[in-house]
Design a protein around this motif. Structure first.
Motif, PDB file in Angstrom:
ATOM      1  N   LYS A  15     -11.639  26.789  -5.284  1.00 16.21           N
ATOM      2  CA  LYS A  15     -10.609  25.764  -5.460  1.00 16.21           C
ATOM      3  C   LYS A  15     -11.211  24.377  -5.186  1.00 16.21           C
ATOM      4  CE  LYS A  15      -8.354  26.240  -0.859  1.00 16.21           C
ATOM      5  NZ  LYS A  15      -9.566  25.995  -0.148  1.00 16.21           N
ATOM      6  N   ASP A  16     -12.291  24.358  -4.392  1.00 10.17           N
ATOM      7  CA  ASP A  16     -12.981  23.093  -4.089  1.00 10.17           C
ATOM      8  C   ASP A  16     -14.176  22.876  -5.012  1.00 10.17           C
ATOM      9  OD1 ASP A  16     -11.339  22.393  -1.993  1.00 10.17           O
ATOM     10  OD2 ASP A  16     -12.492  23.564  -0.552  1.00 10.17           O
ATOM     11  N   HIS A  17     -14.050  23.287  -6.274  1.00  7.88           N
ATOM     12  CA  HIS A  17     -15.227  23.273  -7.151  1.00  7.88           C
ATOM     13  C   HIS A  17     -15.778  21.871  -7.401  1.00  7.88           C
ATOM     14  CE1 HIS A  17     -12.811  22.125 -10.648  1.00  7.88           C
ATOM     15  NE2 HIS A  17     -11.904  22.956 -10.182  1.00  7.88           N
ATOM     16  N   GLN A  18     -14.954  20.849  -7.175  1.00  9.87           N
ATOM     17  CA  GLN A  18     -15.467  19.486  -7.376  1.00  9.87           C
ATOM     18  C   GLN A  18     -16.489  19.116  -6.290  1.00  9.87           C
ATOM     19  OE1 GLN A  18     -12.357  20.258  -6.589  1.00  9.87           O
ATOM     20  NE2 GLN A  18     -12.062  19.279  -4.615  1.00  9.87           N
ATOM     21  N   ARG A  19     -16.562  19.918  -5.228  1.00  7.96           N
ATOM     22  CA  ARG A  19     -17.559  19.647  -4.176  1.00  7.96           C
ATOM     23  C   ARG A  19     -18.888  20.372  -4.448  1.00  7.96           C
ATOM     24  NH1 ARG A  19     -16.573  21.125   1.104  1.00  7.96           N
ATOM     25  NH2 ARG A  19     -14.681  22.357   0.849  1.00  7.96           N
ATOM     26  N   VAL A  20     -18.944  21.056  -5.590  1.00  7.49           N
ATOM     27  CA  VAL A  20     -20.175  21.786  -5.937  1.00  7.49           C
ATOM     28  C   VAL A  20     -20.786  21.185  -7.200  1.00  7.49           C
ATOM     29  CG1 VAL A  20     -21.176  24.046  -6.473  1.00  7.49           C
ATOM     30  CG2 VAL A  20     -19.153  23.910  -4.988  1.00  7.49           C
TER      31      VAL A  20
END
Ligand code: PNS
Length: 166
Positions: A63-68
């Motif tokens: 769900k936090d894919h923008q941090r990857v």
């Protein structure tokens, strides 16, 4: 903002790798999944396809894919880490068998750049036996690798090796 670089061949990404990324996101603000060059290994998937699979998997699972971020570097890992502004290398550990190799890598990387630290996270118990190499071996011999790799990777391996779904 704490950024870690998670390097590997990711040929292909397995559920064990995804597990380390998920755990890493609890500790770091950002993770760069870096396809780096391992001269010991001949690759199955081209770099572009490996990157594409990682991106899709992260988008689906995190769900936090923008941090990857997903990237590729053909050279020295420590040079990439320094240039990216990070100072941490993230690695996953499975069984004791990983230890000797990782120990050597950590020490050479430390020798090459003393400002960069390596952090190890233990994979979940259910992924202890999973590696990209063992998955490729099983798939190439007609074994189903369902549950060991993300769905998109499973489909690509199935296309390559034509094993029956189970
Ligand atoms: O998934 P792998 O194949 O075990 O990952 C190994 C990898 C790619 C992380 C390692 O070979 C690496 O760091 N390659 C980049 C070149 C480098 O910096 N080597 C270590 C110092 S000689």
């Amino acid at each position: 903002m704490k950024t870690a670089v998670y390097p590997g061949s990711f040929d292909p990404i397995t559920n064990g790798h995804v597990d380390i990324i998920t755990r890493g996101l609890k500790i770091f603000d950002k993770i760069i999944v870096l396809i780096a060059h391992n001269p010991e290994k001949k690759s199955l998937f081209p770099v572009e396809e490996r990157m594409e699979m990682i991106r899709e998997v992260i988008k689906e699972h995190e769900k936090d894919h923008q941090r990857v971020k997903v990237d590729y570097a053909p050279g020295l890992l420590v040079d990439y880490v320094r240039n990216s502004g990070a100072n941490v290398i993230l690695k996953g550990l499975r069984a004791v068998s990983d230890f000797e190799y990782e120990f050597q890598m950590t020490l050479i990387n430390r020798r090459l750049n003393r400002d960069i630290e390596t952090v190890f996270l233990m994979t979940g118990f259910r992924w202890f036996f999973i590696s990209s190499s063992i998955v490729k071996e099983a798939a190439s011999l007609g074994g189903s690798v369902k549950g060991m790799v993300p769905d998109i990777v499973y489909q690509r391996l199935q296309q390559k090796y034509g094993f029956s779904a189970s």
